[in-house]
Design an enzyme around this catalytic site. Sequence first.
Site, PDB file in Angstrom:
ATOM      1  N   ASP A  45      -2.885  -9.128 -14.675  1.00  0.00           N
ATOM      2  CA  ASP A  45      -3.502 -10.054 -14.744  1.00  0.00           C
ATOM      3  C   ASP A  45      -4.832  -9.720 -14.221  1.00  0.00           C
ATOM      4  O   ASP A  45      -6.141  -9.990 -14.524  1.00  0.00           O
ATOM      5  CB  ASP A  45      -3.417 -11.744 -14.739  1.00  0.00           C
ATOM      6  CG  ASP A  45      -2.803 -11.742 -15.878  1.00  0.00           C
ATOM      7  OD1 ASP A  45      -2.180 -11.397 -16.736  1.00  0.00           O
ATOM      8  OD2 ASP A  45      -1.337 -13.017 -15.412  1.00  0.00           O
ATOM      9  N   TYR A 162      -4.191 -20.366 -10.135  1.00  0.00           N
ATOM     10  CA  TYR A 162      -4.922 -21.260  -8.628  1.00  0.00           C
ATOM     11  C   TYR A 162      -4.857 -22.984  -9.189  1.00  0.00           C
ATOM     12  O   TYR A 162      -4.720 -23.381  -8.089  1.00  0.00           O
ATOM     13  CB  TYR A 162      -6.719 -21.076  -8.069  1.00  0.00           C
ATOM     14  CG  TYR A 162      -7.351 -22.052  -6.772  1.00  0.00           C
ATOM     15  CD1 TYR A 162      -6.681 -20.489  -5.642  1.00  0.00           C
ATOM     16  CD2 TYR A 162      -7.549 -22.551  -6.817  1.00  0.00           C
ATOM     17  CE1 TYR A 162      -7.109 -20.667  -4.309  1.00  0.00           C
ATOM     18  CE2 TYR A 162      -8.471 -22.875  -5.731  1.00  0.00           C
ATOM     19  CZ  TYR A 162      -7.685 -22.272  -4.639  1.00  0.00           C
ATOM     20  OH  TYR A 162      -7.945 -23.181  -3.058  1.00  0.00           O
TER      21      TYR A 162
END
Length: 269
Positions: A45, A162
Amino acid sequence: MRVAVYSNHTKESNKVTNQINQGLKENNIEIDDRAPDIVLTIGGDGTLLSAFHHYREQLEHVRFVGIHTGHLGFYTDWRDYEVDKLIDSLKQDNGQRVSYPLVDVDIKYTDGTKEHFVALNESTIKKIENTMVCDIYIKGQLFERFRGDGLCISTPTGSTGYNKSIGGAVIDPSLLGIQLGEIASINNRVFRTLGSPIIVGQDQYLDLKLRTVDQLIVSCDQYQAHGLNEKRLIDSIHYQISARQIYFARYRHTNFWERVDEAFIGGAK
């Protein structure tokens, strides 16, 4: 069709890159890193995010395909041992694509200048020392005054990154909106925030008005948009779902919740 190959240049990725380049040449598929129709990313990613920012000025004309050579990724549909199948899919390409939302990031500085950025996963604003203080406006209306280490604003597809690590919700990508998560907020009898992630819809937007004059770090997908070494001070930051999108050439589609299950639960059935 013009194809670009974008790799993280690890030993395994270099091996796959060589196989793909050979397969493209054998099937007379043009390799063009400057103006491609399709970008093949080889890595994970992080590699795809890097390719997204590299080709951000060509998003309307480019489709991405992710090949992962390490851990399972949310944006990578192909494994390193499936090069021949991928080449066959490229040969049969008919323009099929799926899109994911992006978030616009507009920074206004105290000297009146402005900068525009775009993020696929998230944007963060952090203060390294002391406490960051800012007023949070939702569609122009003051919602709360935040005190803490920082804030994270994420897209639905970025909600597993995140955002999830700071307690944010995982959002189905069919729901268009942005999520604001607090990073180490201060909550006591004197100072108070909602203390929970906030999700606003596609027609809404967020404005962060800084109440401290200290320099901050602002990132877009972990790439620095504004750093401590800059002399300009941030006045405010505007966030909203972008009119632009990222497109993937999905020759086969892996369900989003299957990806979540595989990545975080391990195939619990």
